[in-house]
Scaffold this motif. Structure first.
Motif, PDB file in Angstrom:
ATOM      1  N   ARG A 403      -2.038  -1.046   2.459  1.00 28.22           N
ATOM      2  CA  ARG A 403      -3.064  -1.320   1.453  1.00 28.22           C
ATOM      3  C   ARG A 403      -3.102  -0.215   0.399  1.00 28.22           C
ATOM      4  N   ILE A 404      -2.942   1.039   0.842  1.00 25.16           N
ATOM      5  CA  ILE A 404      -2.933   2.158  -0.101  1.00 25.16           C
ATOM      6  C   ILE A 404      -1.721   2.064  -1.021  1.00 25.16           C
ATOM      7  N   PHE A 405      -0.545   1.746  -0.460  1.00 25.34           N
ATOM      8  CA  PHE A 405       0.659   1.596  -1.272  1.00 25.34           C
ATOM      9  C   PHE A 405       0.514   0.448  -2.267  1.00 25.34           C
ATOM     10  N   GLU A 406      -0.165  -0.602  -1.844  1.00 23.05           N
ATOM     11  CA  GLU A 406      -0.364  -1.745  -2.735  1.00 23.05           C
ATOM     12  C   GLU A 406      -1.221  -1.367  -3.934  1.00 23.05           C
ATOM     13  N   ARG A 407      -2.255  -0.565  -3.676  1.00 27.82           N
ATOM     14  CA  ARG A 407      -3.155  -0.170  -4.764  1.00 27.82           C
ATOM     15  C   ARG A 407      -2.590   0.982  -5.592  1.00 27.82           C
ATOM     16  N   ILE A 408      -1.736   1.819  -4.971  1.00 27.74           N
ATOM     17  CA  ILE A 408      -1.190   2.982  -5.683  1.00 27.74           C
ATOM     18  C   ILE A 408       0.322   2.985  -5.475  1.00 27.74           C
ATOM     19  N   PRO A 409       1.070   2.192  -6.241  1.00 29.02           N
ATOM     20  CA  PRO A 409       2.529   2.066  -6.033  1.00 29.02           C
ATOM     21  C   PRO A 409       3.282   3.377  -6.234  1.00 29.02           C
ATOM     22  N   THR A 410       2.756   4.295  -7.034  1.00 29.31           N
ATOM     23  CA  THR A 410       3.473   5.553  -7.284  1.00 29.31           C
ATOM     24  C   THR A 410       3.581   6.401  -6.019  1.00 29.31           C
ATOM     25  N   ILE A 411       2.652   6.241  -5.085  1.00 24.53           N
ATOM     26  CA  ILE A 411       2.745   6.968  -3.820  1.00 24.53           C
ATOM     27  C   ILE A 411       3.816   6.340  -2.940  1.00 24.53           C
ATOM     28  N   ARG A 412       3.948   4.987  -3.004  1.00 23.88           N
ATOM     29  CA  ARG A 412       4.936   4.296  -2.168  1.00 23.88           C
ATOM     30  C   ARG A 412       6.348   4.828  -2.411  1.00 23.88           C
TER      31      ARG A 412
END
Length: 429
Positions: A403-412
């Motif tokens: 969910r975090i990666f989905e909301r913040i793709p730059t972290i993914r």
């Protein structure tokens, strides 16, 4: 240790490090880390020194105020023995730190009972309780018990009543002003002052199991109270002091209702009043030999209780669930050794060989934000938290990273998932 370590590295409490710890306790842990780093021995030695000082304070004001018919060091002895009840009494906990200030406030109350003490003692009583609250929030109960002690036994005037409240408020106002100046007043309020509301109760040791841990002093307390009721040869002042100590037992029990993560060391507040009454019991035994034997028996039972819990004699750790207090080996120990990581769950044992990255130390506080990423402010904070203190490993036992990666793709793009494990490793590590 994690709080002291991160603060010593320059993080700011409540903004760059999320926890419901008291600011004064956090400051002390920071100083300990600067001097001793991660040394469990240092924490135990400092706790032993602090308890020795508390024994001195306790014995001194009882002698000065003629709490007993004879001058004796038995109160200090019993106090020291009671602190052997459980191994976690010597972990330099916020409760132990705050207890020092509570004892200093109690000393002032005892001085007030006998004579018309100066205003400065009333003011300092409030300041001591305020400092105790900055160490450990549930000690705020002692403000109420101190007010009642003054009102019932010292004829506190209206002016001195407000002087006591002013003294109590002064340390808290100074702390609030400091956090306001560093733009952390809201976080200080939410994470600490209102932690009763924001953090759910999740005891390490349940209530009735805590009763098993404290069974020995409880039995001696009941016998002591019975013998005191039979003896009745006390001065008026001694009777007042006994009633005040009775109020302190009630206050100590009331603090347990406010504790979020209940553990045996929360029984520390009961040590002074129980030591007070047990000393009375020992001193009214007429035959010296019997008194000596009872004292030796008390010492043996208390020390044996502590070692039984520590070394798990008779499987007592399983009965009391004190294993929950121990830092346990984890499946990730070899992977995280020497690295900066974040554990997305309440299990802190993984930090035994690692350091904390990001502000998310207290999971109860972190979960409220990480599970509410529809709020743009939360998304913005999470992004800034990871960017400023990028963990080398993310252990996602809560299943929130997708969910975090989905909301913040730059972290993914900075992490890759390790096969077969809920672990994300920073690319290039």
């Amino acid at each position: 240790m994690l709080v002291g370590e991160n603060l010593a590295e320059g993080d700011r409490l409540y903004t760059q490090l999320w926890d419901n710890i008291g600011p004064f306790s956090a400051l002390i842990y920071r100083l300990v880390d600067l001097v001793f780093s991660r040394s469990q021995v240092a924490y135990v030695i400092l706790a032993a020194i602090l308890i020795t000082y508390q024994c001195f304070i306790f014995n001194d004001f009882l002698l000065t105020k003629k709490a007993y018919h004879e001058n004796t060091y038995v109160p200090a002895l019993v106090y020291a023995l009671l602190t052997c009840l459980s191994f976690d009494f010597y972990t330099l906990s916020p409760v132990l730190l705050s207890l020092t200030w509570v004892l200093l406030a109690l000393r002032n109350i005892f001085y007030r009972i006998e004579s018309q003490s100066r205003d400065v003692r009333i003011l300092s009583t409030g300041i001591f309780i305020g400092l105790a609250v900055l160490c450990y929030l549930p000690s705020i109960i002692y403000l109420l018990s101190s007010l009642l002690a003054y009102l019932f036994f010292a004829n506190l005037s209206f002016r001195r009543f407000f002087l006591l409240l002013y003294g109590f408020a002064l340390p808290l106002l100074i702390a609030f002003t400091y956090f306001y100046m560093i733009e952390a007043a809201t976080e200080f309020t939410q994470q600490y002052l209102l932690s009763f509301r924001t953090i759910e109760r999740s005891p390490y040791v349940g209530d009735w199991r805590l009763l098993i841990v404290g069974m020995v002093p409880l039995a001696f307390l009941l016998v002591s109270l019975y013998q005191l009721g039979q003896y009745r040869r006390y001065t008026n002042q001694q009777g007042k002091l006994q009633r005040i100590m009775g109020m302190k037992i009630i206050a100590a029990l009331a603090t347990l209702l406010l504790v979020r993560q209940l553990a045996p060391y929360h029984l520390l507040y009961l040590v002074p009043p129980i030591a007070f009454f047990i000393t009375h019991f020992l001193l009214i035994i007429r035959r010296i030999l019997i008194a000596e034997l009872v004292t030796v028996g008390l010492a043996f039972l208390l020390i044996f209780n502590g070692y039984t819990l520590l070394f798990n004699f008779f499987s007592l750790q399983q009965v009391t669930h004190t294993t929950n207090l121990m830092v346990q080996p984890t499946d990730y120990d070899g992977l995280v050794k020497g690295k900066k990581i974040v554990m997305l769950s309440k299990h802190l044992s993984v930090y035994r060989t690692a350091q904390l990255a990001t502000p998310y130390l207290n999971w109860s506080l972190a979960e409220r934000q990480l599970t509410n990423l529809d709020d743009f402010k939360n998304v913005s904070f999470v992004f800034a938290a990871f960017q400023s203190d990028m963990p080398e490993l993310i252990i996602d036992e809560s299943g929130l990273m997708d969910r975090i990666f989905e909301r913040i793709p730059t972290i993914r793009t900075s992490y890759q998932k390790l096969p077969g494990q809920p672990v994300y490793q920073k690319v290039g590590e």
